[in-house]
Design a protein around this motif. Sequence first.
Motif, PDB file in Angstrom:
ATOM      1  N   HIS A  64       0.850  -1.200   0.000  1.00 24.59           N
ATOM      2  CA  HIS A  64       0.000   0.000   0.000  1.00 24.59           C
ATOM      3  C   HIS A  64       0.879   1.241   0.000  1.00 24.59           C
ATOM      4  CE1 HIS A  64       0.218   1.614   4.199  1.00 24.59           C
ATOM      5  NE2 HIS A  64       0.447   0.367   4.559  1.00 24.59           N
ATOM      6  N   ASP A  79       5.956   1.325   6.305  1.00 27.05           N
ATOM      7  CA  ASP A  79       4.491   1.139   6.247  1.00 27.05           C
ATOM      8  C   ASP A  79       3.872   2.105   5.218  1.00 27.05           C
ATOM      9  OD1 ASP A  79       1.883   0.508   6.909  1.00 27.05           O
ATOM     10  OD2 ASP A  79       1.887   1.543   8.825  1.00 27.05           O
ATOM     11  N   GLU A 110      -5.174   1.917   2.730  1.00 22.92           N
ATOM     12  CA  GLU A 110      -5.077   0.727   3.596  1.00 22.92           C
ATOM     13  C   GLU A 110      -5.351   1.114   5.048  1.00 22.92           C
ATOM     14  OE1 GLU A 110      -3.021  -2.157   6.328  1.00 22.92           O
ATOM     15  OE2 GLU A 110      -2.509  -0.067   6.007  1.00 22.92           O
ATOM     16  N   GLU A 111      -4.805   2.259   5.445  1.00 20.66           N
ATOM     17  CA  GLU A 111      -4.870   2.667   6.853  1.00 20.66           C
ATOM     18  C   GLU A 111      -6.272   3.144   7.253  1.00 20.66           C
ATOM     19  OE1 GLU A 111      -2.389   2.134   8.700  1.00 20.66           O
ATOM     20  OE2 GLU A 111      -0.500   2.467   7.616  1.00 20.66           O
ATOM     21  N   TRP A 128       6.333   1.039  14.420  1.00 22.03           N
ATOM     22  CA  TRP A 128       5.021   0.904  13.766  1.00 22.03           C
ATOM     23  C   TRP A 128       4.000   1.952  14.258  1.00 22.03           C
ATOM     24  CZ3 TRP A 128       0.323  -1.363  15.999  1.00 22.03           C
ATOM     25  CH2 TRP A 128      -0.710  -1.518  15.059  1.00 22.03           C
ATOM     26  N   HIS A 129       3.452   2.694  13.343  1.00 19.35           N
ATOM     27  CA  HIS A 129       2.424   3.718  13.589  1.00 19.35           C
ATOM     28  C   HIS A 129       2.883   4.820  14.546  1.00 19.35           C
ATOM     29  CE1 HIS A 129      -1.296   1.395  11.887  1.00 19.35           C
ATOM     30  NE2 HIS A 129      -0.332   1.585  11.007  1.00 19.35           N
TER      31      HIS A 129
HETATM   32 ZN   LIG Z   1       0.001   0.932   8.930  1.00 20.07          ZN
END
Ligand SMILES: [Zn+2]
Length: 399
Positions: free
Chosen positions: A130, A145, A196-197, A345-346
């Motif tokens: 993505h 990501d 995607e998110e 992540w995030h």
């Molecule tokens: Zn993500």
Amino acid sequence: MGIVCGHSIWHRLISLLYLVQFALAYQQLSEETLQNLPRPGNDFDIRNGKLLAPILRTRIPGTPGSTAVLNHFNDFFKTTLPDWTIDFQNSTSKTPVSGNKEVPFVNFIASRDPPWASKGDVGRLTLVAHYDSKYTPEGFIGAIDSAAPCAMIMHAVRSIDAALTRKWKDMEAQGDALDAGLDAYTGIQVLFLDGEEAFQTWTNSDSLYGARSLAETWGETSHSPMAIFRTPLSSISLFMLLDLLGSKNPLIQSYFPTTHWAYQSLADLEGRLRKLKQFKSSPNYDSETGQTVDEPQWLADAEKGEHLIKAWTTIQDDHIPFLRRGVDILHIIDTPDRTGFPPVWHTLNDDGEHLDLPTVEDWSILVTAFAAEWMELEGYFDGDAQDTPEKMYTRKTEL
Ligand SMILES: [Zn+2]
């Protein structure tokens, strides 16, 4: 006319037989080819690298950042890979933060098929990542990501393109394309998916906007009645999804028994590349001594038997709408301690500076090698492409 027609139906039946018998056709690359796969050079530099740097920016769906990254993909394929077909699949949706406003989502699709094959007859290795970035925290980049996975895929398809051209020209010149069974109907495509998110909190409706729309559209689009594959969805021979890659020491689990064989093929390549000291992130890279330090494999489940692999559906990602429609999935996602995602992540730390660039490059080489084996490109890379009669003969009998 009758005879020609009958002839082509006969060939179609033969092809179908091949499809059934050799559905898992897959040809190993030689050590020499593995050692000479194209390298990305400076292209993953996070400031001015040609592939990665333009993706390392905020790219929330419907914003100028998103459009700029789409243009980057479009320019890359148009200039570097002119034989590829580019498509955009559009949809809109309200989101929890947009009120009554419809947000546009644009999936980028690039594909390349054997020149003689009609669209509905081609099964495609499908490389997916993505490209959207998360709405919060403000300024979130999403390097693992999934900016880096997008760049890895770009490098992989660029690296096999010339070999693909050589192979297909060779097959055409020998006039045996139709007799080559599955191999003559194997194509490749790239999906860079949008939305995607989640915008707010992950739910079935606030997430996977692009993937849900594409899976639905492709499932409902019919090829011609004579086509081997009924829909673009069934033309996906393997949905290989890369996500959260680019941190050091990743651990990749095998999630689906039906594609464990593909996971094992990828793991086998990882092991061979390590043994050949081709992995920049490895302590053994380029080491002059004959000895090698023990190093763990990223694809840690390779030794497990297929019966030990449980189908997981707990990790929500772009594969879900495709999985639900019966598509074969190879999910390559980093779970360093087998439960959680990488520490950045995030968070705002998921940026270019926190990428481990040797690891990013290694991934790009591994994906290149996998795609090359899938497309059966041994013997068609630079340097070994000179056509000696012996070579032509070997190739022909290999088909
Ligand atoms: Zn993500």
